[in-house]
Design a protein around this motif. Structure first.
Motif, PDB file in Angstrom:
ATOM      1  N   LEU A  19       9.618 -54.612 -12.735  1.00 10.87           N
ATOM      2  CA  LEU A  19       8.249 -54.573 -13.223  1.00 10.87           C
ATOM      3  C   LEU A  19       8.044 -55.550 -14.379  1.00 10.87           C
ATOM      4  CD1 LEU A  19       5.394 -53.444 -13.266  1.00 10.87           C
ATOM      5  CD2 LEU A  19       6.231 -51.564 -14.686  1.00 10.87           C
ATOM      6  N   ALA A  20       8.950 -55.559 -15.336  1.00  7.95           N
ATOM      7  CA  ALA A  20       8.841 -56.475 -16.471  1.00  7.95           C
ATOM      8  C   ALA A  20       8.854 -57.921 -15.986  1.00  7.95           C
ATOM      9  CB  ALA A  20       9.974 -56.224 -17.468  1.00  7.95           C
ATOM     10  N   SER A  21       9.694 -58.198 -14.998  1.00  5.00           N
ATOM     11  CA  SER A  21       9.776 -59.556 -14.451  1.00  5.00           C
ATOM     12  C   SER A  21       8.460 -59.951 -13.788  1.00  5.00           C
ATOM     13  CB  SER A  21      10.923 -59.618 -13.436  1.00  5.00           C
ATOM     14  OG  SER A  21      10.942 -60.862 -12.802  1.00  5.00           O
ATOM     15  N   ARG A  22       7.879 -59.045 -12.994  1.00  8.69           N
ATOM     16  CA  ARG A  22       6.603 -59.346 -12.316  1.00  8.69           C
ATOM     17  C   ARG A  22       5.474 -59.545 -13.327  1.00  8.69           C
ATOM     18  NH1 ARG A  22      10.152 -58.408  -9.167  1.00  8.69           N
ATOM     19  NH2 ARG A  22      10.102 -58.656  -6.945  1.00  8.69           N
ATOM     20  N   ILE A  23       5.465 -58.734 -14.367  1.00  6.35           N
ATOM     21  CA  ILE A  23       4.438 -58.879 -15.409  1.00  6.35           C
ATOM     22  C   ILE A  23       4.593 -60.229 -16.094  1.00  6.35           C
ATOM     23  CG2 ILE A  23       3.667 -58.022 -17.661  1.00  6.35           C
ATOM     24  CD1 ILE A  23       4.324 -55.182 -16.612  1.00  6.35           C
ATOM     25  N   ALA A  24       5.819 -60.583 -16.430  1.00  6.41           N
ATOM     26  CA  ALA A  24       6.071 -61.860 -17.094  1.00  6.41           C
ATOM     27  C   ALA A  24       5.682 -63.026 -16.191  1.00  6.41           C
ATOM     28  CB  ALA A  24       7.536 -61.960 -17.503  1.00  6.41           C
ATOM     29  N   GLU A  25       6.004 -62.933 -14.879  1.00  4.35           N
ATOM     30  CA  GLU A  25       5.648 -63.992 -13.936  1.00  4.35           C
ATOM     31  C   GLU A  25       4.133 -64.156 -13.837  1.00  4.35           C
ATOM     32  OE1 GLU A  25       7.386 -62.868 -10.213  1.00  4.35           O
ATOM     33  OE2 GLU A  25       9.440 -63.189 -10.927  1.00  4.35           O
ATOM     34  N   ARG A  26       3.439 -63.044 -13.785  1.00  4.56           N
ATOM     35  CA  ARG A  26       1.998 -63.074 -13.552  1.00  4.56           C
ATOM     36  C   ARG A  26       1.187 -63.343 -14.809  1.00  4.56           C
ATOM     37  NH1 ARG A  26      -2.561 -63.982 -12.762  1.00  4.56           N
ATOM     38  NH2 ARG A  26      -4.035 -62.823 -11.509  1.00  4.56           N
ATOM     39  N   PHE A  59       1.773 -59.798 -22.293  1.00 10.06           N
ATOM     40  CA  PHE A  59       2.282 -58.445 -22.496  1.00 10.06           C
ATOM     41  C   PHE A  59       3.707 -58.490 -23.009  1.00 10.06           C
ATOM     42  CE2 PHE A  59      -0.900 -57.894 -19.137  1.00 10.06           C
ATOM     43  CZ  PHE A  59      -1.691 -56.918 -19.708  1.00 10.06           C
ATOM     44  N   ASP A  60       4.003 -57.609 -23.951  1.00 13.13           N
ATOM     45  CA  ASP A  60       5.364 -57.471 -24.479  1.00 13.13           C
ATOM     46  C   ASP A  60       6.093 -56.502 -23.554  1.00 13.13           C
ATOM     47  OD1 ASP A  60       7.694 -57.141 -25.877  1.00 13.13           O
ATOM     48  OD2 ASP A  60       6.742 -56.400 -27.705  1.00 13.13           O
ATOM     49  N   THR A  61       7.064 -56.988 -22.798  1.00 17.99           N
ATOM     50  CA  THR A  61       7.770 -56.132 -21.835  1.00 17.99           C
ATOM     51  C   THR A  61       9.116 -55.631 -22.360  1.00 17.99           C
ATOM     52  OG1 THR A  61       8.765 -58.067 -20.780  1.00 17.99           O
ATOM     53  CG2 THR A  61       6.688 -57.243 -19.848  1.00 17.99           C
ATOM     54  N   ARG A  62       9.388 -55.875 -23.645  1.00 20.55           N
ATOM     55  CA  ARG A  62      10.630 -55.330 -24.205  1.00 20.55           C
ATOM     56  C   ARG A  62      10.564 -53.812 -24.182  1.00 20.55           C
ATOM     57  NH1 ARG A  62      10.551 -57.526 -30.021  1.00 20.55           N
ATOM     58  NH2 ARG A  62       8.392 -57.057 -29.631  1.00 20.55           N
ATOM     59  N   ALA A 119       4.985 -52.123 -33.134  1.00 19.64           N
ATOM     60  CA  ALA A 119       3.573 -52.106 -32.726  1.00 19.64           C
ATOM     61  C   ALA A 119       3.503 -52.241 -31.221  1.00 19.64           C
ATOM     62  CB  ALA A 119       2.817 -53.246 -33.399  1.00 19.64           C
ATOM     63  N   ALA A 120       2.662 -51.429 -30.596  1.00 21.85           N
ATOM     64  CA  ALA A 120       2.529 -51.432 -29.136  1.00 21.85           C
ATOM     65  C   ALA A 120       1.765 -52.644 -28.658  1.00 21.85           C
ATOM     66  CB  ALA A 120       1.843 -50.173 -28.662  1.00 21.85           C
TER      67      ALA A 120
END
Length: 139
Positions: free
Chosen positions: A116-123, A128-131, A138-139
């Motif tokens: 999911l983090a990878s797909r978010i980063a790709e798109r 978005f901070d996916t850490r 901070a969120a």
């Protein structure tokens, strides 16, 4: 002796949970002549042990497999105190099996999170901070 509502309140459970544990064979309360369930101190101790094991991650089926050693009177050990397992008891086996299942689920969830983090980063790139979430960040 106390009835189901008082026993539930004393142990932090619900009457429905107590009836469920009885249906599952984990508990055998006495019955009054009127048919009402009656719970004594031994029942309350057993309910606390059941609740603790379930809260720790065991399933009702796991606890059922250990039912014959839940009471202090029938066990040669107490949960949380290291002693020899009673003969014919599968505490170690059940616990190791449950831990292995949890480890497998953690692996699956970690892989899912990474996908999911990878797909978010790709798109969306750096939008978005996916850490992994960390308290205080901070969120």
């Amino acid at each position: 002796m106390m009835r189901i509502g008082a026993a539930a309140a004393t142990t932090g459970l619900t009457p429905r949970a107590l009836r469920h544990y009885e249906e599952e064979g984990l508990l055998r309360p006495r019955r009054a002549p009127s048919g009402h369930r009656e719970y004594g101190e031994a029942d309350l101790r057993r309910l606390r042990v059941i609740r603790g094991l379930l809260d720790a991650g065991l399933t009702v089926a796991d606890v059922r497999s250990l039912a014959h050693v839940l009471d202090e009177e029938s066990a040669r050990f107490s949960f949380g105190i290291r002693r020899e397992e009673p003969e014919g008891c599968a505490v170690g086996e059940v616990s190791l099996h449950r831990l292995a299942e949890l480890d497998a689920r953690i692996e699956e969830l970690t892989a899912l999170r990474e996908r999911l983090a990878s797909r978010i980063a790709e798109r969306f790139g750096a939008v978005f901070d996916t850490r992994p979430y960390a308290p205080g960040r901070a969120a």
